[in-house]
Design an enzyme around this catalytic site. Structure first.
Site, PDB file in Angstrom:
ATOM      1  N   HIS A 129       0.870  -1.235  -0.187  1.00  0.00           N
ATOM      2  CA  HIS A 129      -0.030   0.140  -0.072  1.00  0.00           C
ATOM      3  C   HIS A 129       1.061   1.264  -0.012  1.00  0.00           C
ATOM      4  CE1 HIS A 129      -3.447   2.641   0.856  1.00  0.00           C
ATOM      5  NE2 HIS A 129      -2.473   3.456   1.551  1.00  0.00           N
ATOM      6  N   ARG A 164     -14.743  12.403   7.918  1.00  0.00           N
ATOM      7  CA  ARG A 164     -13.321  12.973   8.269  1.00  0.00           C
ATOM      8  C   ARG A 164     -13.312  14.048   7.197  1.00  0.00           C
ATOM      9  NH1 ARG A 164      -9.743   8.590   8.326  1.00  0.00           N
ATOM     10  NH2 ARG A 164      -8.159   9.942   8.698  1.00  0.00           N
ATOM     11  N   ASP A 169     -15.040   2.277   7.834  1.00  0.00           N
ATOM     12  CA  ASP A 169     -14.135   3.304   7.318  1.00  0.00           C
ATOM     13  C   ASP A 169     -14.508   4.040   6.433  1.00  0.00           C
ATOM     14  OD1 ASP A 169     -11.294   4.266   7.053  1.00  0.00           O
ATOM     15  OD2 ASP A 169     -11.728   3.227   5.046  1.00  0.00           O
ATOM     16  N   SER A 183      -7.406   3.381   9.350  1.00  0.00           N
ATOM     17  CA  SER A 183      -8.141   3.579   8.054  1.00  0.00           C
ATOM     18  C   SER A 183      -7.612   2.521   7.255  1.00  0.00           C
ATOM     19  CB  SER A 183      -8.506   4.896   7.650  1.00  0.00           C
ATOM     20  OG  SER A 183      -8.799   5.010   6.387  1.00  0.00           O
TER      21      SER A 183
HETATM   22  N1  URA Z   1      -6.034   6.864   2.956  1.00  0.00           N
HETATM   23  C1  URA Z   1      -6.906   5.911   3.870  1.00  0.00           C
HETATM   24  O1  URA Z   1      -7.140   5.075   3.448  1.00  0.00           O
HETATM   25  N2  URA Z   1      -7.308   6.383   4.675  1.00  0.00           N
HETATM   26  C2  URA Z   1      -7.071   7.470   5.505  1.00  0.00           C
HETATM   27  O2  URA Z   1      -7.382   7.887   6.470  1.00  0.00           O
HETATM   28  C3  URA Z   1      -6.119   8.457   4.409  1.00  0.00           C
HETATM   29  C4  URA Z   1      -5.552   8.074   3.564  1.00  0.00           C
END
Ligand code: URA
Length: 426
Positions: free
Chosen positions: A83, A169, A162, A184
């Site tokens: 990632h 957010r 999430d 997240s």
């Molecule tokens: N990428 C995500 O998947 N979550 C976040 O909070 C910020 C970037």
């Protein structure tokens, strides 16, 4: 009885949340029993007062428990994913997934679309005629067995808490909390069912984390969560003050990735692809492959072709080309002293490569192609970069974004920070 207002008060008073409070509030928010305004207040209290490692791991577990875990079938090879926290010209997943598969591991890469100035992997691949992002779990499993690599859209059942929380957010100024970002990202990766995970944590103007210190803190938080959940995790700290490679924009980045898969391409893209492949193979326990040689030999290219074809794409079809291409030329002779990642990312975005809102479409052919490297000597009028777009009217905004970000001076150019920094492990 737990009440949302008491959970908010606990964090407001800088007290740690209990496991029960965390489980209750995340589950209640997912169901809709905890109101958006209450979760917003809690997210702000977390942003201001933080969460410790235990709370962050528990928060991650509660987000995973809000949905399903993917039960990936045994594909006879170790599963390992990566990632990236995102950057300008960050097309590394495209050569990396086939490369790691060519070296013997299986890569289940569930990705998202881009928002803002960093491009999304799915947007890039969707510039390939016929390519399809949405796959069923059966299709993911079958492709992992037959090809060894799959890059596809994440499923709505993966960590739905999430998805809901991120949207909140985004509009309440609470994205930039390290425990919330770490949980997240990790909740989605753990729910995906990979057994190893390499994180590319970027810092610099084009990254989410602007300083190496913040990037390190995020990397540490994510490695810790991985450890707490039994996921083999490593985090590589990398630079994002200059764009990666020479392209930013969907089809332009696919074309550059194909050059890399054929054994060519820009040195920085090759270097980072190989470094991340080494980390992934290490986590997968594969010791007999040399990714630099595999990449240079072009042996990962047939895996790319199979991966694209398995998802309906035609790997040999011509990529879309923009109807309008304009150059930015040097206004003086000298040295390219500055090529700022954020400026180039914003320009690509304005040209149509990215979206400002989730429901916007992206232009497959839009973006920026850099023609010179930092530190190169240039003469007055020499083209420094090309701007590609289907909307000619977008060019002035792209030029404005590049103003002060791409600069020719007397030189020498300040040294680029090292591309690849330390690797953090549990
Ligand atoms: N990428 C995500 O998947 N979550 C976040 O909070 C910020 C970037």
């Amino acid at each position: 009885m737990i009440r949302a207002v008491d959970v908010i008060r606990t964090k407001r008073e800088r007290e740690p949340l209990t496991d029960e409070q965390i489980d209750w509030v995340v589950a209640g928010f997912t169901r809709g029993d905890v109101a958006d305004e209450q979760m917003s207040a809690l997210a702000m209290a977390i942003l201001l007062n933080g969460m410790n490692a235990r709370e962050t791991a528990r928060w991650t577990a509660a987000m995973i428990a809000s949905g399903e875990r993917l039960a990936l079938p045994d594909v006879g090879r170790p599963l390992v994913d990566k990632h990236s926290t995102g950057g300008v010209g960050d097309k590394i997943t495209l050569p990396l997934a086939p490369l790691v598969a060519a070296c013997g591991a299986a890569v289940p890469q569930l990705s998202g679309r881009g928002l803002g100035h960093t491009g999304g992997t799915l947007d890039k691949l969707e510039s390939i005629p016929g390519w399809r992002a949405e796959l069923s779990l059966d299709e993911i499993g079958a492709q992992l067995s037959s090809v060894g690599a799959v890059i596809c859209a994440t499923t709505p059942t993966l960590a739905p808490a999430d998805r809901k929380l991120y949207a909140l957010r985004d509009v309440t100024g609470t994205v930039e909390s390290i425990p919330l970002i770490a949980s997240s990202i990790m909740s989605k990766k753990i729910a995906e069912g990979t057994t190893g995970l390499v994180l590319d944590v970027k810092s610099g103007s084009g990254a989410f984390m602007k300083t190496p210190e913040r990037a390190r803190a995020l990397a540490e938080a994510m490695v810790e969560i991985g450890g707490a959940h039994g996921l083999r995790t490593a985090a590589v700290l990398t630079d994002m003050s200059v764009p990666l490679g020479r392209t930013a924009g969907n089809a332009l980045e696919v074309a550059e990735s194909i050059e890399v898969l054929r054994g060519g391409g820009p040195t920085d893209v090759v270097e980072l692809t190989v470094a991340l492949a080494r980390e992934m193979l290490d986590l997968a326990g594969i010791t007999d492959a040399e990714p630099a040689e595999v990449l240079a030999s072009g042996a990962a290219y047939p895996v790319w072709e199979a991966m694209i074809a398995a998802q309906g794409g035609d790997p040999s079809a011509p990529l879309p080309v923009a109807s309008h291409v304009e150059e930015l030329r040097a206004d003086r002779s000298g040295v390219l002293e500055r090529c700022d990642a954020l400026a180039v990312g914003l320009a690509a975005w304005r040209l149509g490569a990215g979206r400002a809102r989730k429901d916007h479409a992206v232009q497959a052919a839009a973006g920026v192609r850099l023609l010179v490297d930092l530190g190169d000597e240039v003469t007055t009028g020499q083209p420094l970069l090309e701007m590609h777009t289907d909307t000619r009217d977008a060019v002035p905004a792209a030029r404005a974004a590049l103003d002060g970000g791409v600069v020719v001076g007397d030189g020498p150019a300040p040294p680029r920070p090292p591309l690849i920094g330390p690797t953090l492990r549990p």
